[in-house]
Design a protein around this motif. Structure first.
Motif, PDB file in Angstrom:
ATOM      1  N   ALA A 169      53.313   3.684  44.890  1.00 20.25           N
ATOM      2  CA  ALA A 169      53.791   2.363  44.467  1.00 20.25           C
ATOM      3  C   ALA A 169      52.807   1.723  43.490  1.00 20.25           C
ATOM      4  O   ALA A 169      53.206   1.072  42.517  1.00 20.25           O
ATOM      5  CB  ALA A 169      53.992   1.474  45.687  1.00 20.25           C
ATOM      6  N   LEU A 185      53.204   2.328  39.782  1.00 18.17           N
ATOM      7  CA  LEU A 185      54.195   1.580  39.007  1.00 18.17           C
ATOM      8  C   LEU A 185      53.616   0.305  38.408  1.00 18.17           C
ATOM      9  O   LEU A 185      54.209  -0.272  37.489  1.00 18.17           O
ATOM     10  CB  LEU A 185      55.400   1.219  39.899  1.00 18.17           C
ATOM     11  CG  LEU A 185      56.212   2.376  40.489  1.00 18.17           C
ATOM     12  CD1 LEU A 185      57.322   1.833  41.374  1.00 18.17           C
ATOM     13  CD2 LEU A 185      56.792   3.257  39.389  1.00 18.17           C
ATOM     14  N   ALA A 187      57.690   0.556  51.123  1.00 15.23           N
ATOM     15  CA  ALA A 187      58.229   0.213  49.802  1.00 15.23           C
ATOM     16  C   ALA A 187      58.565  -1.273  49.722  1.00 15.23           C
ATOM     17  O   ALA A 187      58.286  -1.924  48.707  1.00 15.23           O
ATOM     18  CB  ALA A 187      59.470   1.049  49.530  1.00 15.23           C
ATOM     19  N   SER A 229      56.609  -3.879  47.392  1.00 17.77           N
ATOM     20  CA  SER A 229      57.366  -4.671  46.426  1.00 17.77           C
ATOM     21  C   SER A 229      56.940  -6.133  46.480  1.00 17.77           C
ATOM     22  O   SER A 229      56.730  -6.766  45.445  1.00 17.77           O
ATOM     23  CB  SER A 229      58.869  -4.544  46.715  1.00 17.77           C
ATOM     24  OG  SER A 229      59.620  -5.394  45.888  1.00 17.77           O
ATOM     25  N   PRO A 275      59.181   6.646  44.655  1.00 17.78           N
ATOM     26  CA  PRO A 275      59.312   5.538  43.689  1.00 17.78           C
ATOM     27  C   PRO A 275      59.538   6.030  42.262  1.00 17.78           C
ATOM     28  O   PRO A 275      60.296   5.426  41.502  1.00 17.78           O
ATOM     29  CB  PRO A 275      57.973   4.799  43.820  1.00 17.78           C
ATOM     30  CG  PRO A 275      57.488   5.121  45.192  1.00 17.78           C
ATOM     31  CD  PRO A 275      57.932   6.541  45.424  1.00 17.78           C
ATOM     32  N   THR A 276      58.884   7.159  41.898  1.00 23.78           N
ATOM     33  CA  THR A 276      59.074   7.717  40.560  1.00 23.78           C
ATOM     34  C   THR A 276      60.508   8.207  40.378  1.00 23.78           C
ATOM     35  O   THR A 276      61.134   7.985  39.335  1.00 23.78           O
ATOM     36  CB  THR A 276      58.092   8.883  40.332  1.00 23.78           C
ATOM     37  OG1 THR A 276      56.747   8.390  40.449  1.00 23.78           O
ATOM     38  CG2 THR A 276      58.271   9.493  38.969  1.00 23.78           C
ATOM     39  N   SER A 329      63.134   7.158  42.067  1.00 25.13           N
ATOM     40  CA  SER A 329      63.984   5.976  42.058  1.00 25.13           C
ATOM     41  C   SER A 329      63.952   5.290  40.690  1.00 25.13           C
ATOM     42  O   SER A 329      64.964   4.752  40.226  1.00 25.13           O
ATOM     43  CB  SER A 329      63.523   4.995  43.149  1.00 25.13           C
ATOM     44  OG  SER A 329      64.326   3.843  43.183  1.00 25.13           O
ATOM     45  N   PRO A 345      60.461  -2.372  38.216  1.00 28.96           N
ATOM     46  CA  PRO A 345      59.648  -1.895  39.350  1.00 28.96           C
ATOM     47  C   PRO A 345      60.003  -2.514  40.701  1.00 28.96           C
ATOM     48  O   PRO A 345      59.986  -1.821  41.718  1.00 28.96           O
ATOM     49  CB  PRO A 345      58.228  -2.282  38.926  1.00 28.96           C
ATOM     50  CG  PRO A 345      58.262  -2.257  37.435  1.00 28.96           C
ATOM     51  CD  PRO A 345      59.619  -2.756  37.064  1.00 28.96           C
ATOM     52  N   THR A 381      63.289  -1.024  41.842  1.00 25.73           N
ATOM     53  CA  THR A 381      63.016   0.397  42.102  1.00 25.73           C
ATOM     54  C   THR A 381      62.447   0.594  43.498  1.00 25.73           C
ATOM     55  O   THR A 381      62.868   1.488  44.240  1.00 25.73           O
ATOM     56  CB  THR A 381      62.036   0.954  41.048  1.00 25.73           C
ATOM     57  OG1 THR A 381      62.697   0.980  39.779  1.00 25.73           O
ATOM     58  CG2 THR A 381      61.590   2.354  41.408  1.00 25.73           C
ATOM     59  N   LEU A 382      61.467  -0.244  43.881  1.00 27.85           N
ATOM     60  CA  LEU A 382      60.852  -0.124  45.205  1.00 27.85           C
ATOM     61  C   LEU A 382      61.818  -0.533  46.307  1.00 27.85           C
ATOM     62  O   LEU A 382      61.844   0.072  47.386  1.00 27.85           O
ATOM     63  CB  LEU A 382      59.584  -0.978  45.267  1.00 27.85           C
ATOM     64  CG  LEU A 382      58.387  -0.434  44.476  1.00 27.85           C
ATOM     65  CD1 LEU A 382      57.267  -1.452  44.415  1.00 27.85           C
ATOM     66  CD2 LEU A 382      57.883   0.864  45.084  1.00 27.85           C
ATOM     67  N   CYS A 435      64.114   2.202  47.376  1.00 26.65           N
ATOM     68  CA  CYS A 435      63.514   3.303  48.148  1.00 26.65           C
ATOM     69  C   CYS A 435      63.756   3.156  49.643  1.00 26.65           C
ATOM     70  O   CYS A 435      63.664   4.136  50.394  1.00 26.65           O
ATOM     71  CB  CYS A 435      62.003   3.360  47.893  1.00 26.65           C
ATOM     72  SG  CYS A 435      61.543   3.866  46.228  1.00 26.65           S
TER      73      CYS A 435
END
Length: 485
Positions: free
Chosen positions: A69, A72, A191, A195, A305-306, A308, A315, A318-319, A322
């Protein structure tokens, strides 16, 4: 030649003595009904205290995987990472992880105090996690990750060994599933937590958001560790807060399950004998290879995360995306392991989730469609449920002696870390955003796991036939220990 009357009389006498001994054992607990009541009370007491292992495992994986994480939000830029240096930060953790596991479990079996040993190691890795937040370059981050793996190695094999000292084979799968729910939930909760921290803490006290991620999660780890010292049980023979009847029952249960005593068992050579027995057992090496391949298959979890992020969201979103796949995985894992315990079957319960995972990788290879790729993440995550069942299967397959079980569990987990090391390099950014080659590698290793598990199942079935034949020759009335397949 027919047995003589004297031999027949001896056989009948032996059976009578065995039955009488079993009744006497229950009589020592106040009879069969009283024993069952005491056993339920004992399990509730142990379950309530063991539940903190779930929280510890959550933090164990959060402290290990939060670097994904942090990536990101500027970790690579601030540390000046180039090329494969980020992948090296991931893989170096497992170098320390492999070194420590076997000696750690041997030491844990020797001292018999997991309530002190496991939380103390947790305090140390919490401190190292905090120190990761102050690193300035690749070398300092590399050292922090190496020592983090070295200390974190204590927990998982130690927790498996602790559970195997308290629970019978038909109880162990559900408990290991619950333990792994901590691992799986950490991917979801971690995640969500990351975030929140990364979105709100950037620039606070002049620190980047990714540094606050290590500070806050490391501090939480230390707090939980201090609480765990007063909650975790030790082994049945060394736990002080059990009544004498509960202690005798806890030890008796394990004797009945393995067909022989566990606590207090004398072994010439002690832990070195356990090490020799483990390393001479074909099952240990085979399952070490199975778990190595499995860890390569599960390498996507660190890069989740990558993966996603390939759907094109910011970002924070994205998190957040997850979390749902691992929440569903946690529910499926618990249900799967509970059913596996109930019917006493391991192979199908281990491999069916892998087949769903393979479908997920195939979808990811075939399309960049946002909805389809998100579905593929759900299917990939289900592979973890099979991993939990295989871990339980391993614990069931080494019933005794305890020193061998301690070494076997630690050795398999340590050896399988080669899969984590290799898996760290399976998802290079140059293969993105499709990551077709990465998915192809995971499909191959997942297929290998299915085949090797089937061979292991056939081998255990052969051992069970030999045990049954041995009992028939001896004229045993009761069915003894059998390997679960």
């Amino acid at each position: 030649m027919a047995p003589s009357k004297a031999e027949s009389l001896i056989d009948v006498t032996e059976i009578f003595v065995e039955l009488t001994s079993a009744e006497d054992e229950d009589a020592g607990f106040g009879g069969c009904e009283a024993r069952q009541k005491l056993e339920r009370k004992l399990l509730r007491k142990i379950d309530s205290r063991m539940s903190i292992l779930i929280v510890i495992y959550m933090l164990n994986y959060m402290d290990r995987n939060n670097i994904g994480a942090a990536r990101l939000r500027g970790l690579e830029t601030d540390l000046g990472l180039q090329g494969q240096e980020f992948a090296t930060l991931l893989s170096i953790l497992y170098a320390g992880y492999m070194i420590m596991q076997v000696p750690s479990n041997m030491f844990l079996n020797h001292i018999g105090k997991p309530s002190i040993y496991l939380p103390t190691s947790m305090v140390i890795w919490g401190i190292i996690s905090i120190l990761t937040g102050i690193t300035k370059d690749f070398v300092s981050a590399l050292l922090a990750r190496f020592f983090l793996g070295f200390v974190e190695a204590v927990f998982f094999p130690g927790a498996l060994f602790l559970l195997s000292k308290w629970y019978k084979r038909n109880e162990l799968g559900t408990r290991i599933a619950l333990l792994y729910c901590g691992n799986i939930t950490s991917n979801a909760f971690g995640a969500l937590m990351a975030s929140g921290i990364l979105d709100s803490m950037d620039g606070k006290l002049g620190q980047a958001a990714w540094r606050w991620l290590f500070y806050i999660e490391g501090s939480l780890t230390i707090f939980v560790a201090l609480c765990a010292m007063f909650i975790l049980p030790d082994f049945p023979s060394t736990t002080r807060w059990l009544s004498e009847g509960e202690r005798r029952l806890a030890m008796r249960r394990m004797e009945e399950d393995a067909g022989v005593g566990d606590e207090g068992e004398t072994e010439e050579g002690g832990h070195l004998t356990g090490l020799r027995l483990a390393l001479r057992d074909w099952k240990v090496w085979w399952m070490a290879l199975v778990m190595t391949s499995f860890n390569v298959t599960l390498s996507f979890t660190t890069y989740f995360p990558t993966l996603s992020a390939t759907m094109g969201f910011n970002p924070t979103v994205t998190l957040l995306l997850c979390a749902p796949p691992f929440i569903l995985t946690g529910i499926i894992t618990f249900a799967l392991c509970r059913n596996s315990d109930a019917i006493g079957e391991r192979f199908c319960h281990a491999t069916i989730p892998l087949l769903f995972g393979i479908v997920g990788f195939v979808i990811a290879v075939c399309t960049m469609n946002t909805a389809a790729r998100y579905v593929s993440l759900f299917l990939m995550a289900q592979s973890y449920a099979g991993y939990v069942v295989v871990t339980t299967w391993i614990s069931n397959s080494f019933p005794r002696p305890p020193s061998k079980r301690a070494v076997a569990l630690a050795f398999i987990n340590a050896f399988s870390s080669f899969g984590n090391v290799a898996g760290s390099y399976v998802w290079p950014s140059t293969w993105g955003p499709t990551y077709r080659k990465s998915c192809g590698i995971c499909i191959t290793t997942a297929g290998c796991v299915v085949v090797m598990c089937y061979i292991f199942k056939l081998y255990l079935e052969r051992l069970n036939r030999e045990l049954a034949e041995d009992e028939r020759r001896k004229g045993a009335e009761d069915r003894g220990f059998r390997y679960l397949t």
